[in-house]
Design an enzyme around this catalytic site. Structure first.
Site, PDB file in Angstrom:
ATOM      1  CE  LYS A 150       5.874 -35.786  42.523  1.00 25.26           C
ATOM      2  NZ  LYS A 150       6.309 -37.127  42.461  1.00 25.26           N
TER       3      LYS A 150
ATOM      4  CE1 TYR B  10      18.203 -34.475  40.553  1.00 26.00           C
ATOM      5  CE2 TYR B  10      16.707 -32.716  40.407  1.00 26.00           C
ATOM      6  CZ  TYR B  10      16.974 -34.049  40.403  1.00 26.00           C
ATOM      7  OH  TYR B  10      15.848 -34.692  40.546  1.00 26.00           O
TER       8      TYR B  10
ATOM      9  CE  LYS C 146       3.544 -39.411  36.647  1.00 24.60           C
ATOM     10  NZ  LYS C 146       4.745 -39.938  37.598  1.00 24.60           N
TER      11      LYS C 146
ATOM     12  CB  SER D 157      14.887 -32.555  36.893  1.00 22.97           C
ATOM     13  OG  SER D 157      13.462 -32.637  36.327  1.00 22.97           O
TER      14      SER D 157
ATOM     15  CD  GLU E   5      -3.485 -33.429  49.481  1.00 18.33           C
ATOM     16  OE1 GLU E   5      -3.011 -34.135  50.469  1.00 18.33           O
ATOM     17  OE2 GLU E   5      -4.090 -33.477  48.661  1.00 18.33           O
TER      18      GLU E   5
ATOM     19  NE  ARG F  79       6.758 -36.890  35.009  1.00 22.12           N
ATOM     20  CZ  ARG F  79       5.597 -36.196  35.334  1.00 22.12           C
ATOM     21  NH1 ARG F  79       5.233 -35.771  34.019  1.00 22.12           N
ATOM     22  NH2 ARG F  79       5.045 -36.102  36.408  1.00 22.12           N
TER      23      ARG F  79
ATOM     24  CE  LYS G 122       9.705 -33.616  42.526  1.00 23.84           C
ATOM     25  NZ  LYS G 122       9.891 -35.282  42.290  1.00 23.84           N
TER      26      LYS G 122
END
Length: 330
Positions: free
Chosen positions: A196, A319, A223, A280, A239, A206, A254
């Site tokens: 991610k 979506y 982040k 999104s 990872e 968000r 992602k």
């Protein structure tokens, strides 16, 4: 060699193109993200995500039944938590009668065979909008992993089939797996957000959950200390392999479209299903361009989805899922 071999023979018409097509999209490819809010009778369109909605539990039931009728069999749940229930430790996340726990039960009651995955991260519950506990300007890793493990147990008790840790704390997959095993949830799966990235494509999401990091002097404004640097490729493989070693059943990349090279790299290296999240911002860009008349919505949508699967995505969180399936059914 030419003219004995003419590649265009296999492109001459839709029938031949269809029969030799390498990548086929079906409803089984999709994981449908769903946003849940408190209240009754709420179907609230997200301004930055046209034609996508937040649902109260009573209307969530109908949405889930509609998805099932369309052939969409898997959902990924997110909750918008009221501000008065947010703190720095995700206390509300452990409430057995919390919104996520009730949402899981609502989906299972409405459609018992629906596969339910749940978001496991602190940002919807955090007063600071971070995926972990904040202390002295730092995001605490091990203390956060402990809370995520408790969240996962709570979701499993409510009936979740899979938990989906989206936080990117080190070691949290092992912590969650061991916690689930200790509590007897040996069949509860883990879909890890393994690669991610700290992406600028998350903005509309968000907005949907009101979960952006707060703008305070002593709070990290982004982040980047826990989500990955988007310039890195080999780190994603490390990872992902670590998460598999710690017990992840499914791994995720992602965002999606800008990271298809990462999807292919991981798909070539691992022997577990690879999920891809078409996020999104990717959704919003196409909706906006189509509204302006700059792009043909359905054609671009199908090209994007096909590209994700072609790159190696076994599961596509998107979506666009309903739009795609309706188009396929038509």
């Amino acid at each position: 060699m030419y003219p004995l071999r003419r590649n265009r023979r296999l492109r001459a018409g839709e029938a031949i193109r269809s029969i030799v097509r390498e990548t086929i999209i079906t409803p089984n490819d999709f994981l449908v993200p769903l946003f849940v809010v408190e209240g009754k009778g709420i179907k609230d369109e997200i301004p930055s995500m046209p034609n996508y909605f937040r649902y109260s539990l009573d209307l969530l039931e109908g949405e889930v039944k509609e998805l099932w009728k369309l052939g969409l069999k898997s959902v990924l749940l997110f909750v918008k938590v009221p501000d008065n229930l947010k703190d720095n430790k995700g206390t509300e996340a452990l409430n057995p009668n919390g919104l996520m726990q009730r949402a899981i039960k609502t989906v299972k009651n409405a459609c018992p065979d629906m596969l339910v995955m749940t978001d496991v991260a602190l940002d919807p519950y955090s007063a600071y909008g971070h995926d972990g506990i904040v202390e002295n300007g730092q995001i605490l890793n091990d203390e956060t992993a402990e809370v995520l493990s408790e969240m996962s147990i709570s979701h499993a008790k409510a009936g979740a089939n899979f938990v989906a840790p989206s936080d990117m704390m080190d070691g949290r997959i092992l912590s969650i797996r061991e916690a689930l095993e200790d509590e007897g949830f040996i069949n509860t799966g883990i879909m890890s957000y393994s690669a991610k990235y700290a992406s600028a494509f998350y903005g509309p999401f968000r907005d949907a959950l009101d979960s952006a990091p707060v703008d305070q002097m002593d709070i990290p404004k982004d982040k980047k200390t826990y989500q990955m640097d988007y310039a890195n490729r080999f780190e994603a493989i490390r990872e992902t392999e670590m998460d598999i070693d710690e017990g992840a059943d499914i791994v995720m990349v992602k965002p999606g479209l800008c990271y298809l090279d990462i999807v292919r790299e991981i798909k070539n290296e691992v022997d577990v299903p690879v999920a891809v999240y078409q996020v999104s911002g990717e959704y919003a860009m196409l909706k906006a361009a189509a509204e302006k008349g700059w792009l043909e919505h359905d054609a671009v949508m199908m090209e994007q989805i096909t590209a994700i699967k072609r790159a190696g995505g076994d599961i596509i969180a998107s979506y666009f899922a309903k739009d795609v399936v309706r188009l396929l059914n038509s």
